[in-house]
Design an enzyme around this catalytic site. Structure first.
Site, PDB file in Angstrom:
ATOM      1  N   LYS A  76      10.456   6.923 -19.519  1.00 12.83           N
ATOM      2  CA  LYS A  76      12.307   7.098 -19.555  1.00 12.83           C
ATOM      3  C   LYS A  76      12.394   5.660 -20.446  1.00 12.83           C
ATOM      4  O   LYS A  76      11.614   5.070 -20.977  1.00 12.83           O
ATOM      5  CB  LYS A  76      12.377   6.021 -17.960  1.00 12.83           C
ATOM      6  N   ARG A 116      20.097   2.413  -4.017  1.00 14.39           N
ATOM      7  CA  ARG A 116      20.029   3.261  -5.221  1.00 14.39           C
ATOM      8  C   ARG A 116      20.309   4.621  -5.261  1.00 14.39           C
ATOM      9  O   ARG A 116      21.216   4.810  -4.134  1.00 14.39           O
ATOM     10  CB  ARG A 116      19.415   2.869  -6.423  1.00 14.39           C
ATOM     11  N   HIS A 158      11.863   3.151  -3.592  1.00  8.24           N
ATOM     12  CA  HIS A 158      11.496   2.143  -5.097  1.00  8.24           C
ATOM     13  C   HIS A 158      12.089   0.986  -3.839  1.00  8.24           C
ATOM     14  O   HIS A 158      12.977   0.728  -3.083  1.00  8.24           O
ATOM     15  CB  HIS A 158      13.036   2.807  -5.889  1.00  8.24           C
ATOM     16  N   ARG A 193       3.210   4.317  -9.675  1.00  7.74           N
ATOM     17  CA  ARG A 193       4.661   4.510 -10.636  1.00  7.74           C
ATOM     18  C   ARG A 193       5.142   4.033 -11.985  1.00  7.74           C
ATOM     19  O   ARG A 193       5.516   2.428 -11.461  1.00  7.74           O
ATOM     20  CB  ARG A 193       5.859   5.146  -9.762  1.00  7.74           C
ATOM     21  N   TYR A 236      28.392 -16.849 -39.926  1.00  3.05           N
ATOM     22  CA  TYR A 236      29.436 -17.221 -39.283  1.00  3.05           C
ATOM     23  C   TYR A 236      29.664 -18.104 -38.681  1.00  3.05           C
ATOM     24  O   TYR A 236      28.047 -18.814 -37.404  1.00  3.05           O
ATOM     25  CB  TYR A 236      29.337 -15.343 -38.564  1.00  3.05           C
ATOM     26  N   CYS A 287      23.559 -11.668 -37.809  1.00  2.00           N
ATOM     27  CA  CYS A 287      25.293 -11.151 -38.051  1.00  2.00           C
ATOM     28  C   CYS A 287      24.004  -9.610 -37.453  1.00  2.00           C
ATOM     29  O   CYS A 287      23.134  -9.035 -37.159  1.00  2.00           O
ATOM     30  CB  CYS A 287      24.685 -11.595 -39.471  1.00  2.00           C
ATOM     31  N   ASP A 306      23.515  -7.128 -39.102  1.00  2.00           N
ATOM     32  CA  ASP A 306      22.158  -6.350 -39.998  1.00  2.00           C
ATOM     33  C   ASP A 306      21.481  -7.450 -40.748  1.00  2.00           C
ATOM     34  O   ASP A 306      20.724  -7.662 -41.228  1.00  2.00           O
ATOM     35  CB  ASP A 306      22.636  -5.507 -41.038  1.00  2.00           C
TER      36      ASP A 306
HETATM   37  C1  LIG Z   1      11.336   2.592 -13.538  1.00  2.00           C
HETATM   38  C2  LIG Z   1      10.960   2.712 -12.655  1.00  2.00           C
HETATM   39  C3  LIG Z   1       9.679   2.866 -12.372  1.00  2.00           C
HETATM   40  C4  LIG Z   1       8.299   1.892 -12.808  1.00  2.00           C
HETATM   41  O1  LIG Z   1       9.372   0.400 -12.851  1.00  2.00           O
HETATM   42  P1  LIG Z   1       8.341  -0.899 -13.924  1.00  2.00           P
HETATM   43  O2  LIG Z   1       8.968  -1.984 -13.341  1.00  2.00           O
HETATM   44  O3  LIG Z   1       8.548  -0.314 -14.783  1.00  2.00           O
HETATM   45  O4  LIG Z   1       7.245  -0.856 -13.082  1.00  2.00           O
HETATM   46  C5  LIG Z   1       9.079   2.786 -10.724  1.00  2.00           C
HETATM   47  N1  LIG Z   1      10.046   3.759  -9.796  1.00  2.00           N
HETATM   48  C6  LIG Z   1      11.327   3.869 -10.625  1.00  2.00           C
HETATM   49  C7  LIG Z   1      12.458   4.475  -9.332  1.00  2.00           C
HETATM   50  C8  LIG Z   1      11.622   3.390 -11.530  1.00  2.00           C
HETATM   51  O5  LIG Z   1      13.144   3.647 -12.141  1.00  2.00           O
END
Ligand SMILES: *Cc1c(COP(=O)(O)O)cnc(C)c1O
Length: 387
Positions: free
Chosen positions: A35, A134, A163, A222, A273, A321, A323
């Site tokens: 992602k 969430r 999660h 994951r 700056y 800055c 750039d």
């Molecule tokens: C982004 C995400 C992950 C991976 O998370 P990391 O901390 O980068 O390993 C796994 N599960 C869900 C639901 C996420 O949103």
């Protein structure tokens, strides 16, 4: 080639994935997070490497990210970790994107899209909120939502997930919280089974839990940040070594800029700056064509990060800055115009610090550093052949 670029070390990516794979049982599947343009590293190229390494799923956040991968020929199943807009659902189904669902309304959009597209048994994963606050249904609602999913004509329950909120922390209460989340998740899975519904692939482990909680791998892990070579907060290299988990993650991104000018200034000359820095003695300043619009944020200037010129540490002087930015050269490095200044990355490519170090110095996490490298910075993909 633009004077500012992010080198993407695809060999390091491959090596990281291989090392993670070795730490996960062979029967456990791997869903690799790509992602947010693979955490800023380039989604298509990173997805190709993950696919070659045998990833079972790739995790995306948006339908557009999925479309980008499908257009590039990525065939691996895609798991969409965030919710999309109802108008995007048809396109999600057309691109074979597996959504996380947790309520009847959202599931019904997928059911309708499957009906109109003639898709049957379209797999969705049920998200359970065991304490992240969430997305996800509450654990006690899991069996009734699973039943609703199973009752939709065109959907099937392909999996269940949750999660963790604090799996990257080593505080006692956080470790307990993660265990509590895991137990709630297991009871939610059980309740679905008790309804006579197959929960499908069960998964909950992000990077931190993948390395630190092998008992929580279930059917699939994951990992995200560790794939790109960074540690998950307190689950650091030092911690893992202490616990006999040897893993040597290598940073996949090196962020560098060519030195576009070298200037000699007399004592008392101010830089940038706001005139926040004035040379306390005669000095040599190098100008880089990289600024906050590239992801070299203004707050980096005062953080003490060290830009590397020929492996010598150069402090940022004055404000960064949009750039450009200025660094002070150590004596002996005055003849470095057009040479590389490495802001962070792989030490084999001259870096003195990684995105992890920059994150620590600037009060954030590596995720934000690599995702912050902006779109105008070209990603240069390197493999051992191009090295
Ligand atoms: C982004 C995400 C992950 C991976 O998370 P990391 O901390 O980068 O390993 C796994 N599960 C869900 C639901 C996420 O949103």
């Amino acid at each position: 080639m633009r004077a500012t670029r992010a080198l993407i070390h695809l060999d390091n990516l491959r090596e990281n994935i291989t090392q993670i794979r070795e730490r996960v049982s062979p029967q456990v599947k791997m869903c690799i997070a790509v992602k947010a343009d693979a955490y800023g590293h380039g989604a298509v190229e990173c997805a190709r490497v993950a696919e070659e390494c045998g990833a079972d799923f790739l995790a995306i956040a948006t339908v557009d990210e999925g479309i980008e991968l499908r257009k590039a020929g990525i065939k691996t199943p895609l798991l969409m970790l965030s919710l999309c807009a109802p108008e995007e659902v048809k396109s999600a189904v057309e691109n074979d994107i597996t959504p996380l669902v947790f309520d009847e309304e959202y599931a019904s959009y997928f059911n309708d899209a499957c009906r109109s597209l003639g898709r049957k048994n379209y797999a969705v994963h049920l998200a359970v909120d065991t304490g992240m606050g969430r997305i996800g249904c509450l654990p006690e609602e899991a069996s009734s939502v699973a039943k609703k999913i199973a009752d939709f004509d065109f959907l099937t329950l392909g999996g269940m997930c949750t999660h963790f909120a604090v799996s990257d922390s080593l505080q006692k209460e956080d470790i307990e919280y993660t265990q509590k989340q895991f137990n709630l998740f297991k009871s939610a899975i059980e309740s679905v089974r008790n309804e006579g519904i197959n929960p499908g692939l069960c998964h909950c482990a992000n990077s931190a839990a993948t390395l630190n909680n092998p008992d929580m791998h279930l059917d699939m892990v994951r990992p995200g940040i560790i794939v790109y070579g960074y540690y998950a907060d307190e689950v650091s290299k030092e911690f893992l070594e202490k616990n006999n988990i040897s893993i040597n993650l290598k940073p996949v991104m090196t962020f560098e800029a060519d030195i576009s000018a070298v200037r000699s200034f007399k004592k008392g000359h101010s830089i940038g700056y706001g005139r926040t820095w004035t040379a306390p003695c005669d000095t040599t300043i190098a100008v880089l064509s990289a600024g906050y619009a590239d992801g070299l944020f203004r707050r980096f200037a005062a953080s003490g990060i060290k830009v590397s010129v020929n492996k010598k540490a150069c402090p940022i002087r004055g404000r960064i800055c949009m750039d450009q930015c200025m660094i002070e050269l150590p004596s002996g490095e005055e003849n470095c115009r057009w040479e590389r200044a490495v802001i962070f990355g792989d030490e084999d490519f001259g870096a003195l610090q990684t995105a992890d170090d920059v994150a620590r110095l600037t009060g954030t996490i590596s995720y934000e550093i690599t995702c912050g490298i902006s779109k105008r910075v070209p990603r240069i993909f390197l493999t051992s052949h191009t090295r």
